[in-house]
Scaffold this motif. Structure first.
Motif, PDB file in Angstrom:
ATOM      1  N   LEU A  99       1.835   9.315   4.188  1.00 55.92           N
ATOM      2  CA  LEU A  99       0.956   8.182   4.471  1.00 55.92           C
ATOM      3  C   LEU A  99       1.413   7.486   5.743  1.00 55.92           C
ATOM      4  CD1 LEU A  99       0.843   6.657   0.871  1.00 55.92           C
ATOM      5  CD2 LEU A  99      -0.815   8.237   1.889  1.00 55.92           C
ATOM      6  N   PRO A 100       0.545   7.378   6.744  1.00 56.52           N
ATOM      7  CA  PRO A 100       0.913   6.656   7.962  1.00 56.52           C
ATOM      8  C   PRO A 100       0.655   5.160   7.816  1.00 56.52           C
ATOM      9  CG  PRO A 100      -1.261   7.566   8.239  1.00 56.52           C
ATOM     10  CD  PRO A 100      -0.802   7.963   6.855  1.00 56.52           C
ATOM     11  N   LYS A 101       1.285   4.399   8.716  1.00 58.39           N
ATOM     12  CA  LYS A 101       1.023   2.959   8.820  1.00 58.39           C
ATOM     13  C   LYS A 101       1.197   2.228   7.489  1.00 58.39           C
ATOM     14  CE  LYS A 101      -0.153   3.489  13.160  1.00 58.39           C
ATOM     15  NZ  LYS A 101       0.092   4.942  13.293  1.00 58.39           N
ATOM     16  N   GLY A 110      -9.400   8.527   6.689  1.00 67.30           N
ATOM     17  CA  GLY A 110      -8.319   8.597   5.716  1.00 67.30           C
ATOM     18  C   GLY A 110      -8.723   8.984   4.309  1.00 67.30           C
ATOM     19  N   ASP A 152       0.177  -0.267  -0.414  1.00 69.74           N
ATOM     20  CA  ASP A 152      -0.373   0.898   0.286  1.00 69.74           C
ATOM     21  C   ASP A 152       0.000   2.192  -0.438  1.00 69.74           C
ATOM     22  OD1 ASP A 152      -1.397  -0.764   2.289  1.00 69.74           O
ATOM     23  OD2 ASP A 152       0.445  -0.635   3.473  1.00 69.74           O
ATOM     24  N   ASN A 178      -4.778  10.587   7.853  1.00 68.32           N
ATOM     25  CA  ASN A 178      -5.025   9.399   8.670  1.00 68.32           C
ATOM     26  C   ASN A 178      -4.947   8.157   7.785  1.00 68.32           C
ATOM     27  OD1 ASN A 178      -5.978  10.119  11.604  1.00 68.32           O
ATOM     28  ND2 ASN A 178      -6.861  11.702  10.267  1.00 68.32           N
ATOM     29  N   PRO A 179      -4.792   6.968   8.388  1.00 69.98           N
ATOM     30  CA  PRO A 179      -4.703   5.746   7.581  1.00 69.98           C
ATOM     31  C   PRO A 179      -5.856   5.641   6.592  1.00 69.98           C
ATOM     32  CG  PRO A 179      -4.181   5.263   9.862  1.00 69.98           C
ATOM     33  CD  PRO A 179      -4.652   6.690   9.834  1.00 69.98           C
ATOM     34  N   GLU A 207       2.619  -0.442   5.159  1.00 70.15           N
ATOM     35  CA  GLU A 207       3.176  -1.764   5.475  1.00 70.15           C
ATOM     36  C   GLU A 207       3.608  -2.553   4.249  1.00 70.15           C
ATOM     37  OE1 GLU A 207       0.276  -3.648   8.111  1.00 70.15           O
ATOM     38  OE2 GLU A 207       1.538  -2.960   9.779  1.00 70.15           O
ATOM     39  N   GLU A 250      -3.198  13.367  11.704  1.00 67.64           N
ATOM     40  CA  GLU A 250      -3.257  12.048  12.336  1.00 67.64           C
ATOM     41  C   GLU A 250      -2.986  12.114  13.836  1.00 67.64           C
ATOM     42  OE1 GLU A 250      -1.487   7.527  12.117  1.00 67.64           O
ATOM     43  OE2 GLU A 250      -0.204   9.265  11.994  1.00 67.64           O
ATOM     44  N   SER A 309      -7.288   3.219   5.305  1.00 65.04           N
ATOM     45  CA  SER A 309      -8.252   2.153   5.582  1.00 65.04           C
ATOM     46  C   SER A 309      -9.167   2.486   6.756  1.00 65.04           C
ATOM     47  CB  SER A 309      -7.519   0.845   5.884  1.00 65.04           C
ATOM     48  OG  SER A 309      -6.662   1.010   7.013  1.00 65.04           O
TER      49      SER A 309
END
Length: 293
Positions: free
Chosen positions: A97-99, A80, A105, A73-74, A101, A39, A76
């Protein structure tokens, strides 16, 4: 599916998947875990080639206790979904897992792992790096108590939090502290490990050691790193001190005395010691034994 209680995660080094020189050096380093990063550390034009380098890296993986985790990477975004499939094929110890929320997810990523018959030992780690993640941190961490969840570790994304919230980044991290403590509290409620964010100035060894000491005192299990020079200070800061180990041995020995067996509270050195202190002492000694191995 609970996380491994005795996994050492004192020093967790980010290594760009696009940096062949850094990857080649990794087996010689003393970090407890490494995050092979697809990422933030990889430029957009290098994303695909970095992903394609993963099979070679894992084919040559040396035996040993060090965890290898892949940060995708995300899911979405543009890269990713393919990152996740490539990571699965490598059978790492974890996927970061990045980002993240919301709990969804993590659950959706777990569904992909289950649908692809990933080993039960493959864990999910989650970055906490957005205001929305902080607002949902309790529900996210609660997945650690779900027997079907693969979530094992939360990672503070302090650089992104500073950017997204527009707070002032000070050397003592005073404006981040309330959120960092919130992460620790949520992690403990969910039975998860929690890693502190990176320190960007890897040349200031004294400041880094001090930041590690504060993070350890706050309850973090370890720290994410951006340079090999940060490994030793992190390992020292997140390891039990000799004084703490001496005290732990004393508590265990005191409860083992015949007259104290079965007691809930004993007197030791002018203090009242409960069985919760015995459990803490045993956990500390077990961690020291893991480090010794």
């Amino acid at each position: 599916m609970m996380p491994d209680k005795m996994r050492l995660r004192r020093s967790v080094l980010y290594v760009p998947a696009s940096n062949g020189k850094a990857l080649a050096k990794l087996p010689t380093l003393a970090c407890d875990a490494a995050i092979i990063d697809l990422e933030d550390a990889v430029a957009p034009q290098d994303k695909i080639s970095a992903r394609e380098s993963l099979p070679g890296l894992f084919a040559e993986r040396a035996a040993g206790p060090r965890e290898l985790v892949i940060r995708v990477n995300p899911l979405s975004g543009e890269w990713g979904a393919d990152d996740l499939q490539a990571a699965l094929a490598c059978a790492p110890d974890g996927i970061l897992l990045p980002k993240v929320e919301t709990p969804r997810d993590i659950l959706e990523a777990g569904d992909v792992l289950d649908d692809n018959d990933a080993a039960d030992t493959l864990r999910l780690w989650a970055m906490v790096e957005t205001p929305r993640a902080l607002l949902n941190i309790g529900a996210i961490a609660e997945l650690g108590r779900d027997p079907a969840s693969r979530l094992a570790c939360l990672v503070a994304g302090t650089n992104d939090l500073v950017k997204e919230t527009r707070i002032l980044a000070t050397p003592d991290r005073r404006y981040l502290m309330p959120w960092l403590m919130q992460m620790v509290l949520a992690a403990r409620a969910g039975g998860l490990d929690i890693l502190d964010g990176v320190s960007n100035d890897f040349r200031d060894a004294e400041a880094f050691a001090a930041e590690c000491a504060v993070a350890a005192a706050m309850g973090f299990d370890g720290k994410t790193l951006i340079h090999p020079n940060q490994i030793e200070p992190a390992n020292v800061a997140f390891s039990p001190s000799s004084e703490a180990l001496d005290e732990a041995r004393e508590i265990v020995a005191a409860f083992a005395v015949a007259e104290n067996v079965g007691k809930g509270v004993i007197a030791l050195g002018g203090r009242m010691i409960e069985r919760l202190h015995l459990q803490q002492a045993e956990n500390l000694l077990a961690k020291a034994a893991s480090i010794g191995k």
